[in-house]
Design an enzyme around this catalytic site. Structure first.
Site, PDB file in Angstrom:
ATOM      1  N   GLY A 158       0.897  -1.151   0.125  1.00  0.00           N
ATOM      2  CA  GLY A 158      -0.095   0.078  -0.094  1.00  0.00           C
ATOM      3  C   GLY A 158       0.743   1.220   0.124  1.00  0.00           C
ATOM      4  O   GLY A 158       0.370   2.228   0.232  1.00  0.00           O
ATOM      5  N   TYR A 183      12.925   7.234   4.636  1.00  0.00           N
ATOM      6  CA  TYR A 183      14.057   7.941   5.644  1.00  0.00           C
ATOM      7  C   TYR A 183      15.050   8.543   4.422  1.00  0.00           C
ATOM      8  O   TYR A 183      16.261   8.781   4.589  1.00  0.00           O
ATOM      9  CB  TYR A 183      14.849   6.646   5.884  1.00  0.00           C
ATOM     10  CG  TYR A 183      13.839   6.198   7.230  1.00  0.00           C
ATOM     11  CD1 TYR A 183      14.143   6.736   8.399  1.00  0.00           C
ATOM     12  CD2 TYR A 183      13.072   4.938   6.963  1.00  0.00           C
ATOM     13  CE1 TYR A 183      13.122   6.435   9.535  1.00  0.00           C
ATOM     14  CE2 TYR A 183      12.624   4.730   8.030  1.00  0.00           C
ATOM     15  CZ  TYR A 183      12.426   5.326   9.304  1.00  0.00           C
ATOM     16  OH  TYR A 183      11.667   4.631  10.266  1.00  0.00           O
ATOM     17  N   ASP A 184      14.755   8.528   2.841  1.00  0.00           N
ATOM     18  CA  ASP A 184      15.405   8.863   1.798  1.00  0.00           C
ATOM     19  C   ASP A 184      16.368  10.189   1.989  1.00  0.00           C
ATOM     20  O   ASP A 184      17.306  10.219   1.691  1.00  0.00           O
ATOM     21  CB  ASP A 184      14.802   8.829   0.166  1.00  0.00           C
ATOM     22  CG  ASP A 184      14.525   7.535   0.155  1.00  0.00           C
ATOM     23  OD1 ASP A 184      15.134   6.789   0.326  1.00  0.00           O
ATOM     24  OD2 ASP A 184      13.826   7.125  -0.941  1.00  0.00           O
ATOM     25  N   ASP A 195       9.125  -6.515   1.636  1.00  0.00           N
ATOM     26  CA  ASP A 195       9.495  -6.114   3.200  1.00  0.00           C
ATOM     27  C   ASP A 195      10.515  -5.357   3.301  1.00  0.00           C
ATOM     28  O   ASP A 195      11.610  -6.173   2.942  1.00  0.00           O
ATOM     29  CB  ASP A 195       9.055  -7.004   4.022  1.00  0.00           C
ATOM     30  CG  ASP A 195       8.688  -6.603   5.394  1.00  0.00           C
ATOM     31  OD1 ASP A 195       7.430  -5.632   5.480  1.00  0.00           O
ATOM     32  OD2 ASP A 195       9.475  -6.660   6.217  1.00  0.00           O
ATOM     33  N   GLY A 219       5.267   4.540  -2.727  1.00  0.00           N
ATOM     34  CA  GLY A 219       6.632   5.143  -3.032  1.00  0.00           C
ATOM     35  C   GLY A 219       7.388   3.614  -3.707  1.00  0.00           C
ATOM     36  O   GLY A 219       8.084   3.559  -4.699  1.00  0.00           O
TER      37      GLY A 219
HETATM   38  P1  ITT Z   1       3.604  -2.212   2.715  1.00  0.00           P
HETATM   39  O1  ITT Z   1       3.704  -3.184   3.872  1.00  0.00           O
HETATM   40  O2  ITT Z   1       2.280  -2.025   2.240  1.00  0.00           O
HETATM   41  O3  ITT Z   1       4.456  -2.583   1.377  1.00  0.00           O
HETATM   42  P2  ITT Z   1       5.325  -0.100   4.289  1.00  0.00           P
HETATM   43  O4  ITT Z   1       5.766   1.068   3.927  1.00  0.00           O
HETATM   44  O5  ITT Z   1       4.301  -0.594   5.556  1.00  0.00           O
HETATM   45  O6  ITT Z   1       4.312  -0.663   2.974  1.00  0.00           O
HETATM   46  P3  ITT Z   1       7.242  -2.067   4.971  1.00  0.00           P
HETATM   47  O7  ITT Z   1       6.548  -2.610   6.486  1.00  0.00           O
HETATM   48  O8  ITT Z   1       8.289  -2.918   4.342  1.00  0.00           O
HETATM   49  O9  ITT Z   1       6.226  -1.192   4.214  1.00  0.00           O
HETATM   50  O10 ITT Z   1       8.075  -0.964   5.567  1.00  0.00           O
HETATM   51  C1  ITT Z   1       8.865  -0.276   4.960  1.00  0.00           C
HETATM   52  C2  ITT Z   1       9.528   1.086   5.433  1.00  0.00           C
HETATM   53  O11 ITT Z   1      10.978   1.130   5.553  1.00  0.00           O
HETATM   54  C3  ITT Z   1       9.064   2.078   4.754  1.00  0.00           C
HETATM   55  O12 ITT Z   1       7.878   2.430   5.125  1.00  0.00           O
HETATM   56  C4  ITT Z   1      10.294   3.202   4.979  1.00  0.00           C
HETATM   57  O13 ITT Z   1       9.809   3.823   6.023  1.00  0.00           O
HETATM   58  C5  ITT Z   1      11.428   2.367   5.037  1.00  0.00           C
HETATM   59  N1  ITT Z   1      11.919   2.062   3.640  1.00  0.00           N
HETATM   60  C6  ITT Z   1      11.975   0.860   2.930  1.00  0.00           C
HETATM   61  N2  ITT Z   1      12.485   1.119   1.664  1.00  0.00           N
HETATM   62  C7  ITT Z   1      12.881   2.710   1.604  1.00  0.00           C
HETATM   63  C8  ITT Z   1      13.531   3.378   0.793  1.00  0.00           C
HETATM   64  O14 ITT Z   1      13.853   2.815  -0.573  1.00  0.00           O
HETATM   65  N3  ITT Z   1      13.628   4.603   1.070  1.00  0.00           N
HETATM   66  C9  ITT Z   1      13.148   5.225   2.267  1.00  0.00           C
HETATM   67  N4  ITT Z   1      12.846   4.514   3.210  1.00  0.00           N
HETATM   68  C10 ITT Z   1      12.414   3.244   2.999  1.00  0.00           C
END
Ligand code: ITT
Length: 207
Positions: free
Chosen positions: A14, A158-159, A74, A17
Protein backbone atom coordinates in the site's frame (compact mmCIF):
# COMPACT_ATOMS: atom_id res chain seq x y z
CA UNK A 1 -4.23 -17.00 -21.62
CA UNK A 2 -1.98 -16.97 -24.69
CA UNK A 3 1.73 -17.43 -24.05
CA UNK A 4 2.37 -13.83 -25.11
CA UNK A 5 -0.21 -12.03 -23.01
CA UNK A 6 1.15 -10.38 -19.86
CA UNK A 7 0.50 -12.20 -16.63
CA UNK A 8 -1.64 -10.32 -14.10
CA UNK A 9 0.25 -10.07 -10.82
CA UNK A 10 -0.83 -8.34 -7.63
CA UNK A 11 1.74 -6.15 -5.89
CA UNK A 12 1.15 -6.63 -2.18
CA UNK A 13 1.89 -3.10 -0.97
CA UNK A 14 0.00 0.00 0.00
CA UNK A 15 3.12 2.20 -0.17
CA UNK A 16 2.99 4.46 -3.27
CA UNK A 17 6.77 5.01 -3.16
CA UNK A 18 7.35 1.27 -3.47
CA UNK A 19 4.75 0.95 -6.25
CA UNK A 20 6.61 3.60 -8.29
CA UNK A 21 10.03 1.98 -7.82
CA UNK A 22 8.84 -1.62 -8.32
CA UNK A 23 6.88 -0.61 -11.43
CA UNK A 24 9.99 0.99 -12.98
CA UNK A 25 12.38 -1.79 -11.94
CA UNK A 26 10.13 -4.67 -13.04
CA UNK A 27 9.07 -3.08 -16.34
CA UNK A 28 11.06 -5.75 -18.27
CA UNK A 29 8.86 -8.55 -16.98
CA UNK A 30 5.78 -9.20 -19.08
CA UNK A 31 3.52 -8.60 -16.12
CA UNK A 32 0.48 -6.44 -15.72
CA UNK A 33 1.07 -5.20 -12.17
CA UNK A 34 -2.03 -4.45 -10.13
CA UNK A 35 -1.82 -3.06 -6.62
CA UNK A 36 -3.68 -4.72 -3.78
CA UNK A 37 -5.43 -1.38 -3.17
CA UNK A 38 -6.84 -1.40 -6.73
CA UNK A 39 -8.27 -4.84 -6.00
CA UNK A 40 -9.76 -3.74 -2.67
CA UNK A 41 -7.43 -5.94 -0.63
CA UNK A 42 -6.58 -4.82 2.91
CA UNK A 43 -2.97 -4.88 4.11
CA UNK A 44 -1.82 -8.08 5.81
CA UNK A 45 -0.75 -7.78 9.45
CA UNK A 46 3.05 -7.85 9.84
CA UNK A 47 3.59 -10.18 12.75
CA UNK A 48 6.99 -11.73 12.16
CA UNK A 49 10.48 -10.68 13.21
CA UNK A 50 12.27 -10.91 9.84
CA UNK A 51 11.86 -9.10 6.52
CA UNK A 52 11.61 -12.48 4.78
CA UNK A 53 8.75 -13.82 6.89
CA UNK A 54 6.84 -10.54 6.61
CA UNK A 55 7.28 -10.48 2.82
CA UNK A 56 6.05 -14.08 2.57
CA UNK A 57 3.04 -13.23 4.72
CA UNK A 58 2.11 -10.20 2.60
CA UNK A 59 2.48 -12.11 -0.68
CA UNK A 60 0.49 -15.10 0.61
CA UNK A 61 -2.32 -12.85 1.83
CA UNK A 62 -2.55 -10.92 -1.46
CA UNK A 63 -2.41 -14.14 -3.54
CA UNK A 64 -5.15 -15.71 -1.43
CA UNK A 65 -7.41 -12.64 -1.59
CA UNK A 66 -6.90 -11.95 -5.31
CA UNK A 67 -6.54 -15.43 -6.80
CA UNK A 68 -3.51 -14.03 -8.66
CA UNK A 69 0.25 -14.54 -8.33
CA UNK A 70 1.71 -11.96 -5.95
CA UNK A 71 4.88 -9.97 -5.37
CA UNK A 72 5.58 -8.48 -1.94
CA UNK A 73 8.33 -6.21 -0.62
CA UNK A 74 9.28 -6.02 3.02
CA UNK A 75 12.04 -3.55 3.62
CA UNK A 76 13.50 -1.14 6.12
CA UNK A 77 16.42 0.78 7.51
CA UNK A 78 18.95 -1.02 9.72
CA UNK A 79 21.18 1.14 11.93
CA UNK A 80 23.96 -0.71 13.79
CA UNK A 81 24.32 2.13 16.36
CA UNK A 82 20.68 1.47 17.31
CA UNK A 83 21.07 -2.31 17.55
CA UNK A 84 19.49 -2.76 14.10
CA UNK A 85 16.48 -0.46 14.68
CA UNK A 86 14.23 0.66 13.14
CA UNK A 87 14.52 -2.59 11.12
CA UNK A 88 11.23 -4.36 10.48
CA UNK A 89 9.50 -1.54 12.37
CA UNK A 90 10.73 1.13 9.92
CA UNK A 91 7.27 2.10 8.64
CA UNK A 92 5.88 2.45 12.17
CA UNK A 93 8.99 3.51 14.14
CA UNK A 94 7.26 6.55 15.65
CA UNK A 95 3.94 4.69 16.07
CA UNK A 96 1.17 3.08 14.01
CA UNK A 97 0.49 5.10 10.83
CA UNK A 98 3.39 7.46 11.66
CA UNK A 99 4.35 9.92 8.93
CA UNK A 100 7.78 9.80 7.27
CA UNK A 101 8.58 13.09 9.05
CA UNK A 102 7.74 11.60 12.47
CA UNK A 103 9.81 8.46 11.78
CA UNK A 104 12.78 10.57 10.67
CA UNK A 105 12.49 12.81 13.74
CA UNK A 106 12.48 9.76 16.01
CA UNK A 107 15.48 8.28 14.17
CA UNK A 108 17.54 11.46 14.61
CA UNK A 109 16.46 11.77 18.24
CA UNK A 110 17.65 8.22 19.01
CA UNK A 111 20.99 8.39 17.18
CA UNK A 112 23.96 9.09 19.48
CA UNK A 113 25.79 10.90 16.66
CA UNK A 114 25.70 11.62 12.93
CA UNK A 115 26.77 10.72 10.33
CA UNK A 116 25.91 7.16 11.30
CA UNK A 117 26.43 4.08 9.07
CA UNK A 118 23.20 2.32 8.06
CA UNK A 119 21.79 0.13 5.36
CA UNK A 120 18.45 -0.40 3.71
CA UNK A 121 17.36 -4.02 3.22
CA UNK A 122 14.73 -5.17 0.76
CA UNK A 123 13.26 -8.67 0.62
CA UNK A 124 11.10 -9.46 -2.41
CA UNK A 125 8.95 -12.56 -2.70
CA UNK A 126 7.05 -13.88 -5.72
CA UNK A 127 4.37 -16.53 -5.15
CA UNK A 128 2.39 -18.20 -7.94
CA UNK A 129 -0.40 -19.01 -5.48
CA UNK A 130 -1.00 -18.80 -1.71
CA UNK A 131 0.17 -22.41 -1.32
CA UNK A 132 3.17 -22.13 -3.65
CA UNK A 133 5.77 -24.32 -1.92
CA UNK A 134 8.69 -22.77 -3.83
CA UNK A 135 8.57 -18.98 -3.55
CA UNK A 136 11.07 -16.97 -5.56
CA UNK A 137 13.00 -14.81 -3.10
CA UNK A 138 15.50 -12.00 -3.66
CA UNK A 139 17.09 -9.86 -0.99
CA UNK A 140 19.59 -7.00 -1.22
CA UNK A 141 21.13 -4.18 0.82
CA UNK A 142 22.16 -0.59 0.20
CA UNK A 143 24.81 0.93 2.48
CA UNK A 144 25.06 4.61 3.33
CA UNK A 145 25.20 7.16 6.15
CA UNK A 146 22.38 8.78 8.11
CA UNK A 147 22.86 12.56 8.19
CA UNK A 148 20.98 15.06 10.34
CA UNK A 149 19.89 17.64 7.73
CA UNK A 150 17.39 16.37 5.14
CA UNK A 151 18.26 16.80 1.46
CA UNK A 152 15.97 16.28 -1.54
CA UNK A 153 12.27 15.65 -1.95
CA UNK A 154 12.30 12.52 -4.12
CA UNK A 155 11.70 9.01 -2.87
CA UNK A 156 9.99 8.31 0.44
CA UNK A 157 10.62 7.21 4.01
CA UNK A 158 14.16 7.83 5.25
CA UNK A 159 15.53 8.85 1.82
CA UNK A 160 16.23 12.54 2.63
CA UNK A 161 18.54 11.49 5.49
CA UNK A 162 20.27 8.60 3.67
CA UNK A 163 23.53 9.83 2.19
CA UNK A 164 25.12 7.80 -0.61
CA UNK A 165 28.80 8.61 0.00
CA UNK A 166 29.97 7.72 -3.54
CA UNK A 167 27.54 10.31 -4.99
CA UNK A 168 27.63 12.94 -2.25
CA UNK A 169 23.81 12.95 -2.52
CA UNK A 170 20.99 11.55 -0.45
CA UNK A 171 18.53 9.01 -1.81
CA UNK A 172 16.01 11.86 -1.67
CA UNK A 173 18.02 13.69 -4.33
CA UNK A 174 17.89 10.80 -6.82
CA UNK A 175 15.39 10.24 -9.64
CA UNK A 176 13.57 6.89 -9.60
CA UNK A 177 15.79 5.24 -12.24
CA UNK A 178 18.97 6.55 -10.60
CA UNK A 179 17.84 5.26 -7.20
CA UNK A 180 16.85 1.87 -8.69
CA UNK A 181 20.31 1.46 -10.21
CA UNK A 182 21.87 1.52 -6.73
CA UNK A 183 19.21 0.74 -4.20
CA UNK A 184 18.31 -2.33 -2.17
CA UNK A 185 14.98 -2.50 -4.05
CA UNK A 186 16.50 -2.03 -7.51
CA UNK A 187 19.10 -4.74 -6.85
CA UNK A 188 16.50 -7.13 -5.42
CA UNK A 189 14.26 -6.54 -8.47
CA UNK A 190 17.11 -7.43 -10.85
CA UNK A 191 17.85 -10.58 -8.84
CA UNK A 192 14.16 -11.53 -8.82
CA UNK A 193 13.95 -11.04 -12.59
CA UNK A 194 17.02 -13.26 -13.10
CA UNK A 195 15.57 -16.00 -10.91
CA UNK A 196 12.26 -15.75 -12.76
CA UNK A 197 14.02 -16.03 -16.09
CA UNK A 198 15.17 -19.49 -14.98
CA UNK A 199 11.56 -20.47 -14.35
CA UNK A 200 10.14 -21.38 -17.75
CA UNK A 201 6.57 -20.91 -16.55
CA UNK A 202 7.04 -17.17 -16.07
CA UNK A 203 6.91 -14.90 -19.14
CA UNK A 204 9.98 -12.64 -19.25
CA UNK A 205 11.05 -10.33 -22.04
CA UNK A 206 14.83 -10.32 -21.88
CA UNK A 207 16.57 -7.22 -23.25
P1 ITT B 1 3.63 -2.17 2.67
O1 ITT B 1 3.78 -3.06 3.90
O2 ITT B 1 2.22 -1.88 2.33
O3 ITT B 1 4.46 -2.66 1.52
P2 ITT B 1 5.16 -0.30 4.27
O4 ITT B 1 5.71 1.05 4.02
O5 ITT B 1 4.40 -0.51 5.57
O6 ITT B 1 4.24 -0.71 3.03
P3 ITT B 1 7.29 -2.06 5.17
O7 ITT B 1 6.59 -2.65 6.34
O8 ITT B 1 8.13 -2.96 4.30
O9 ITT B 1 6.30 -1.37 4.14
O10 ITT B 1 8.19 -0.86 5.74
C1 ITT B 1 9.09 -0.24 4.88
C2 ITT B 1 9.54 1.07 5.50
O11 ITT B 1 10.98 1.12 5.47
C3 ITT B 1 9.07 2.25 4.65
O12 ITT B 1 7.77 2.69 5.07
C4 ITT B 1 10.17 3.27 4.90
O13 ITT B 1 9.98 3.90 6.14
C5 ITT B 1 11.41 2.37 5.00
N1 ITT B 1 11.99 2.16 3.66
C6 ITT B 1 12.01 1.01 2.92
N2 ITT B 1 12.58 1.22 1.74
C7 ITT B 1 12.91 2.52 1.69
C8 ITT B 1 13.50 3.34 0.73
O14 ITT B 1 13.82 2.87 -0.47
N3 ITT B 1 13.70 4.62 1.03
C9 ITT B 1 13.36 5.13 2.21
N4 ITT B 1 12.76 4.43 3.19
C10 ITT B 1 12.55 3.13 2.93
Amino acid sequence: MSERSPRRVVVATGNPGKVKELGAALAGLRFELLTQGELGIEAAPETSCTFLENALGKARHAARESGLPAIADDSGLVVPALGGAPGIHSARYAGTNASDAANNAKLLGELPSTPSPAHFTCCLVYLQSPRDPAPIIATARWHGLIIDSPRGTNGFGYDPHFLVPTLGKTAGQLAVDEKNRLSHRGKACRMLAELMADDCDIPISRP
